[in-house]
Design an enzyme around this catalytic site. Structure first.
Site, PDB file in Angstrom:
ATOM      1  N   PHE A   1       0.822  -1.205   0.000  1.00  0.00           N
ATOM      2  CA  PHE A   1       0.000   0.000   0.000  1.00  0.00           C
ATOM      3  C   PHE A   1       0.860   1.260   0.000  1.00  0.00           C
ATOM      4  O   PHE A   1       0.670   2.166   0.802  1.00  0.00           O
ATOM      5  CB  PHE A   1      -0.992  -0.008   1.173  1.00  0.00           C
ATOM      6  N   HIS A   2       1.834   1.273  -0.915  1.00  0.00           N
ATOM      7  CA  HIS A   2       2.674   2.436  -1.090  1.00  0.00           C
ATOM      8  C   HIS A   2       3.336   2.379  -2.468  1.00  0.00           C
ATOM      9  O   HIS A   2       3.242   1.379  -3.170  1.00  0.00           O
ATOM     10  CB  HIS A   2       3.737   2.537   0.010  1.00  0.00           C
ATOM     11  N   ALA A   3       3.980   3.458  -2.817  1.00  0.00           N
ATOM     12  CA  ALA A   3       4.819   3.529  -4.018  1.00  0.00           C
ATOM     13  C   ALA A   3       6.197   3.988  -3.566  1.00  0.00           C
ATOM     14  O   ALA A   3       6.342   4.666  -2.549  1.00  0.00           O
ATOM     15  CB  ALA A   3       4.238   4.512  -5.032  1.00  0.00           C
TER      16      ALA A   3
END
Length: 141
Positions: A58-60
């Site tokens: 749930f991130h970049a």
């Protein structure tokens, strides 16, 4: 760079074929920077002993590339480039999922025996993680 693609994928990602070498003694797959991994490797980590009901990611990554290899078990990796979203089921040591910088990623459906190895081009820094999908969409505009 000597990498062989297994299939066309979401823009910002590539499914890489990892060549196996072996004989009667056993098998070996080598991961080499700038050969079958399209960057200079600076960090390797494993995700394991996960709860199958607890997705991760749930991130970049703002300035880091990754190659994910499921060395045991299975996991579904969801990638999103802001216009497209695609799920990549990983369950083979013969493939690596290249994830470009600024690609949102989530990992779901970990098998109980999953070991996910991740290679990156940068050491970890908290500032390189873009958290929050709305923040991600704002940054890629």
């Amino acid at each position: 760079m000597g990498k062989e693609l297994m299939e066309t994928t979401l823009r910002g990602s590539e499914l890489l074929k990892l060549e196996e070498f072996g004989d009667e003694r056993g098998s070996l797959i080598a991961l080499e920077a700038l050969k079958n991994v399209p960057f200079d490797i600076k960090r390797v980590f494993y995700i394991y002993n996960t709860n199958p009901d607890s997705p991760r990611g749930f991130h970049a990554m703002i300035d880091s590339y990754q190659v994910m290899v499921c060395v045991n078990g299975s996991v579904d990796v969801v990638l999103d480039n802001g216009t497209e979203r695609q799920t990549f089921p990983l369950s083979s040591i013969h493939q690596g999922l290249f994830v470009d910088k600024m690609i949102w990623h989530e990992m779901h459906n970990f098998s109980e025996d999953c070991i996910l190895m991740v290679l990156t081009n940068n050491p970890y820094t908290e500032e390189d993680n873009l958290i929050g999908y709305e923040n991600y969409l704002e940054m890629i505009k």
